[in-house]
Scaffold this active site. Sequence first.
Site, PDB file in Angstrom:
ATOM      1  N   ARG A  20       0.833  -1.211   0.000  1.00 16.66           N
ATOM      2  CA  ARG A  20       0.000   0.000   0.000  1.00 16.66           C
ATOM      3  C   ARG A  20       0.863   1.255   0.000  1.00 16.66           C
ATOM      4  O   ARG A  20       0.625   2.190  -0.766  1.00 16.66           O
ATOM      5  CB  ARG A  20      -0.932  -0.020   1.219  1.00 16.66           C
ATOM      6  CG  ARG A  20      -2.239  -0.755   1.021  1.00 16.66           C
ATOM      7  CD  ARG A  20      -2.076  -2.189   0.484  1.00 16.66           C
ATOM      8  NE  ARG A  20      -3.354  -2.875   0.396  1.00 16.66           N
ATOM      9  CZ  ARG A  20      -3.867  -3.595   1.393  1.00 16.66           C
ATOM     10  NH1 ARG A  20      -3.207  -3.734   2.542  1.00 16.66           N
ATOM     11  NH2 ARG A  20      -5.041  -4.191   1.238  1.00 16.66           N
ATOM     12  N   ASP A  54      -2.206  -1.206  13.035  1.00 19.92           N
ATOM     13  CA  ASP A  54      -2.705  -0.037  12.313  1.00 19.92           C
ATOM     14  C   ASP A  54      -3.948   0.532  12.991  1.00 19.92           C
ATOM     15  O   ASP A  54      -4.353   1.660  12.698  1.00 19.92           O
ATOM     16  CB  ASP A  54      -3.002  -0.380  10.854  1.00 19.92           C
ATOM     17  CG  ASP A  54      -3.783  -1.675  10.701  1.00 19.92           C
ATOM     18  OD1 ASP A  54      -3.284  -2.710  11.156  1.00 19.92           O
ATOM     19  OD2 ASP A  54      -4.887  -1.649  10.121  1.00 19.92           O
ATOM     20  N   ASP A 113      -7.271 -14.069   1.132  1.00 23.17           N
ATOM     21  CA  ASP A 113      -8.296 -13.337   1.887  1.00 23.17           C
ATOM     22  C   ASP A 113      -9.088 -12.415   0.968  1.00 23.17           C
ATOM     23  O   ASP A 113      -8.637 -12.054  -0.118  1.00 23.17           O
ATOM     24  CB  ASP A 113      -7.651 -12.509   3.002  1.00 23.17           C
ATOM     25  CG  ASP A 113      -6.707 -11.444   2.461  1.00 23.17           C
ATOM     26  OD1 ASP A 113      -5.903 -11.762   1.567  1.00 23.17           O
ATOM     27  OD2 ASP A 113      -6.775 -10.291   2.913  1.00 23.17           O
ATOM     28  N   GLU A 114     -10.254 -12.033   1.435  1.00 17.65           N
ATOM     29  CA  GLU A 114     -11.066 -10.979   0.833  1.00 17.65           C
ATOM     30  C   GLU A 114     -11.125 -11.115  -0.685  1.00 17.65           C
ATOM     31  O   GLU A 114     -10.778 -10.188  -1.429  1.00 17.65           O
ATOM     32  CB  GLU A 114     -10.535  -9.600   1.250  1.00 17.65           C
ATOM     33  CG  GLU A 114     -10.646  -9.368   2.757  1.00 17.65           C
ATOM     34  CD  GLU A 114     -10.130  -8.021   3.210  1.00 17.65           C
ATOM     35  OE1 GLU A 114     -10.628  -7.511   4.225  1.00 17.65           O
ATOM     36  OE2 GLU A 114      -9.215  -7.470   2.546  1.00 17.65           O
ATOM     37  N   TRP A 146      -6.789 -14.088  11.259  1.00 17.70           N
ATOM     38  CA  TRP A 146      -6.834 -12.631  11.362  1.00 17.70           C
ATOM     39  C   TRP A 146      -8.215 -12.088  11.704  1.00 17.70           C
ATOM     40  O   TRP A 146      -8.331 -11.007  12.274  1.00 17.70           O
ATOM     41  CB  TRP A 146      -6.336 -11.986  10.075  1.00 17.70           C
ATOM     42  CG  TRP A 146      -7.313 -11.972   8.931  1.00 17.70           C
ATOM     43  CD1 TRP A 146      -7.489 -12.958   8.008  1.00 17.70           C
ATOM     44  CD2 TRP A 146      -8.225 -10.929   8.581  1.00 17.70           C
ATOM     45  NE1 TRP A 146      -8.454 -12.594   7.102  1.00 17.70           N
ATOM     46  CE2 TRP A 146      -8.929 -11.345   7.427  1.00 17.70           C
ATOM     47  CE3 TRP A 146      -8.518  -9.672   9.130  1.00 17.70           C
ATOM     48  CZ2 TRP A 146      -9.898 -10.568   6.815  1.00 17.70           C
ATOM     49  CZ3 TRP A 146      -9.498  -8.892   8.518  1.00 17.70           C
ATOM     50  CH2 TRP A 146     -10.172  -9.333   7.379  1.00 17.70           C
ATOM     51  N   TRP A 204      -0.692  -2.831   8.563  1.00 16.25           N
ATOM     52  CA  TRP A 204      -1.195  -2.499   7.230  1.00 16.25           C
ATOM     53  C   TRP A 204      -1.014  -0.996   7.012  1.00 16.25           C
ATOM     54  O   TRP A 204      -1.301  -0.195   7.888  1.00 16.25           O
ATOM     55  CB  TRP A 204      -2.658  -2.893   7.103  1.00 16.25           C
ATOM     56  CG  TRP A 204      -2.874  -4.358   7.334  1.00 16.25           C
ATOM     57  CD1 TRP A 204      -3.352  -4.971   8.468  1.00 16.25           C
ATOM     58  CD2 TRP A 204      -2.591  -5.418   6.420  1.00 16.25           C
ATOM     59  NE1 TRP A 204      -3.393  -6.324   8.299  1.00 16.25           N
ATOM     60  CE2 TRP A 204      -2.928  -6.637   7.053  1.00 16.25           C
ATOM     61  CE3 TRP A 204      -2.092  -5.457   5.114  1.00 16.25           C
ATOM     62  CZ2 TRP A 204      -2.774  -7.875   6.431  1.00 16.25           C
ATOM     63  CZ3 TRP A 204      -1.935  -6.690   4.496  1.00 16.25           C
ATOM     64  CH2 TRP A 204      -2.282  -7.871   5.146  1.00 16.25           C
ATOM     65  N   THR A 205      -0.560  -0.602   5.830  1.00 24.62           N
ATOM     66  CA  THR A 205      -0.027   0.753   5.670  1.00 24.62           C
ATOM     67  C   THR A 205      -0.869   1.662   4.778  1.00 24.62           C
ATOM     68  O   THR A 205      -0.351   2.635   4.235  1.00 24.62           O
ATOM     69  CB  THR A 205       1.406   0.687   5.118  1.00 24.62           C
ATOM     70  OG1 THR A 205       1.386   0.070   3.822  1.00 24.62           O
ATOM     71  CG2 THR A 205       2.319  -0.080   6.046  1.00 24.62           C
ATOM     72  N   GLU A 206      -2.164   1.381   4.640  1.00 25.48           N
ATOM     73  CA  GLU A 206      -2.987   2.274   3.819  1.00 25.48           C
ATOM     74  C   GLU A 206      -2.846   3.736   4.240  1.00 25.48           C
ATOM     75  O   GLU A 206      -2.793   4.621   3.382  1.00 25.48           O
ATOM     76  CB  GLU A 206      -4.465   1.865   3.901  1.00 25.48           C
ATOM     77  CG  GLU A 206      -4.808   0.603   3.136  1.00 25.48           C
ATOM     78  CD  GLU A 206      -4.740  -0.639   3.986  1.00 25.48           C
ATOM     79  OE1 GLU A 206      -5.398  -1.633   3.642  1.00 25.48           O
ATOM     80  OE2 GLU A 206      -4.014  -0.636   5.019  1.00 25.48           O
ATOM     81  N   TYR A 249      -3.735  -5.908  15.428  1.00 19.93           N
ATOM     82  CA  TYR A 249      -3.551  -5.105  14.223  1.00 19.93           C
ATOM     83  C   TYR A 249      -3.074  -3.728  14.678  1.00 19.93           C
ATOM     84  O   TYR A 249      -3.848  -2.911  15.182  1.00 19.93           O
ATOM     85  CB  TYR A 249      -4.870  -4.988  13.452  1.00 19.93           C
ATOM     86  CG  TYR A 249      -5.042  -6.035  12.376  1.00 19.93           C
ATOM     87  CD1 TYR A 249      -4.561  -7.330  12.558  1.00 19.93           C
ATOM     88  CD2 TYR A 249      -5.677  -5.734  11.180  1.00 19.93           C
ATOM     89  CE1 TYR A 249      -4.704  -8.285  11.580  1.00 19.93           C
ATOM     90  CE2 TYR A 249      -5.823  -6.692  10.189  1.00 19.93           C
ATOM     91  CZ  TYR A 249      -5.343  -7.966  10.392  1.00 19.93           C
ATOM     92  OH  TYR A 249      -5.482  -8.922   9.413  1.00 19.93           O
ATOM     93  N   ASP A 278      -0.312  -6.472  -3.747  1.00 19.63           N
ATOM     94  CA  ASP A 278      -1.711  -6.186  -3.444  1.00 19.63           C
ATOM     95  C   ASP A 278      -2.284  -5.404  -4.630  1.00 19.63           C
ATOM     96  O   ASP A 278      -1.612  -5.223  -5.644  1.00 19.63           O
ATOM     97  CB  ASP A 278      -1.855  -5.397  -2.134  1.00 19.63           C
ATOM     98  CG  ASP A 278      -3.089  -5.829  -1.349  1.00 19.63           C
ATOM     99  OD1 ASP A 278      -4.206  -5.639  -1.859  1.00 19.63           O
ATOM    100  OD2 ASP A 278      -2.932  -6.367  -0.242  1.00 19.63           O
ATOM    101  N   HIS A 311      -7.048  -9.427  -4.120  1.00 19.91           N
ATOM    102  CA  HIS A 311      -6.004  -8.409  -3.914  1.00 19.91           C
ATOM    103  C   HIS A 311      -4.963  -8.452  -5.035  1.00 19.91           C
ATOM    104  O   HIS A 311      -3.759  -8.413  -4.792  1.00 19.91           O
ATOM    105  CB  HIS A 311      -5.334  -8.611  -2.551  1.00 19.91           C
ATOM    106  CG  HIS A 311      -6.190  -8.211  -1.394  1.00 19.91           C
ATOM    107  ND1 HIS A 311      -6.488  -6.903  -1.094  1.00 19.91           N
ATOM    108  CD2 HIS A 311      -6.839  -8.963  -0.462  1.00 19.91           C
ATOM    109  CE1 HIS A 311      -7.266  -6.853  -0.026  1.00 19.91           C
ATOM    110  NE2 HIS A 311      -7.506  -8.091   0.364  1.00 19.91           N
TER     111      HIS A 311
END
Length: 546
Positions: free
Chosen positions: A153, A413, A319-320, A386, A461-463, A411, A182, A253
């Site tokens: 990210r 973040d 995931d997702e 997670w 996570w670095t969004e 988490y 991602d 992703h």
Amino acid sequence: MATTTVTVTAATATATATGSGEVRLTARSRLSAGTGTEGTGHWLRTALWQATGLPLHEVRERDDAGGDGIGLRLDPELGPEEYRLVSDLSGILIEGGGPAGVFWGAQTLRQLLGPDAYRRAPLGRDRVWAVPHLTIEDAPRFRWRGLMLDVARHFMPKEGVLRYLDLMAAHKLNVFHFHLTDDQGWRVEIERHPRLTEIGSWRARTKTGHRASPLWEEKPHGGYYTRDDIREIVAYAAERHITVVPEIDVPGHSQAAIAAYPELGNTDVIATDSLSVWDTWGINPNVLAPTDNTLRFYEGVFEEVLELFPSEFVHIGGDECPKDQWRRSATAQARIRELGLADEDELQSWFIGHFDAWLSARGRRLIGWDEILEGGLAKGAAVSSWRGYAGGIAAARAGHDVVMCPEQQVYLDHRQDPGPDEPVPIGWVRSLEDVYRFEPVPPELTSEEARHVLGTQANLWTEVMEDHARVDYQAFPRLAAFAEVAWSALPAPEERDFAGFEHRMTAHYRRLDALGVAYRPPAGPLPWQQRPGVLGRPIDGPPPHR
């Protein structure tokens, strides 16, 4: 003899005092590294020379080092990561069951010497470098003590990654989960597929704050690691007894990969050749097509990944992965019928199972996020739990290994405080105390099932983390609390002495200062750490425990 508590990377070990004396390191002090400990000897001599200016000349035998010397030895009676540190009239002796144990003992020695032992050059004033006479016996609770860093990210240049490996080593963390791909970027060079980095490593602009934020940074963002960069990172980590576990996300992703190679997407549903590297955050509908071409493409990717990363585990995400495109894709539906699958969840399970078998045939193990449980757990796969504890519990009961990293607990973040000055507040409040009271092993598991809990991991996570200072702020001081949980056999969460931990942290903050870590101060963010006006996504109330 009295028993005291010493700080060990903000974790605790029992130390037995052996008198009121101390070992003083001077310009005459020597260091002896026995067979199998030479790497730690080189690291320790370099680190202490930088900080103290003391040369610590090498000698062959510990007896040659004198009463103010340091000896490093292996002791096969100890566990692989277990160590014993003895400081007495003979000098300082660190013994470990394996090279890693000796290295963790050397980290403890550095702590005992004080915060200035973490500096990269002497401060230029006279001071005494001393260790009291004591004996420390210490060993980790878990074999997997991890940190996941998302560089997809927001890209972190190689020097920043090496710095985080040093910070991990100082906290006795030993698994670096490297989230390399991602929707927003592909960060590792793949020679046979050059467009993955030529196109997939750059996006035109970046959302600032949460995905609902109206703010944008209107300039390209990106970067990637060359194959030699990866080799350097892996070697640097290995010198610090840290294993690097790469993550290449499939089948969700994956928009950055599809932007580079449109044929990887569901071309019978959308015009994949119009996709670019994603510039915002969230769950992306554009997922990989379940075709033979996609499988062959990623087999090629993983062949190069295996060349670069010698780790036992390879993380494949999983995931997702929204299934809408597969539901509308004639190609995906034909594959479901061909394989005799019940639905799209089983199609994802088949996709993951393919790479589980592929990796197993090459002597590696697949690990993925707990969505890989959906549609049937891939045989032999391990799970990063997670979404809470439930996935890890289900996997352990089914005989699969588990790494516990529930977002409700670790988490990093997520925001640290409910105050209005908390920068870009994301998720639930996870304070330093909350992390300190995190328990990785669910009480629902039997002792046999609990053996499948390899350990635990904190995730970053670095969004909304645009640079290393923001990563520091989110990671520290909570990563110190996590390190204690991962290393030490602590009492039950409600019985843990958080006041004692806070007291020990007063010394640890000074170490972090010496290391240049931009941590969150106990009193709250400094003005330059705040992000006024940048929208976050706070979640009210306590997080669900399961």
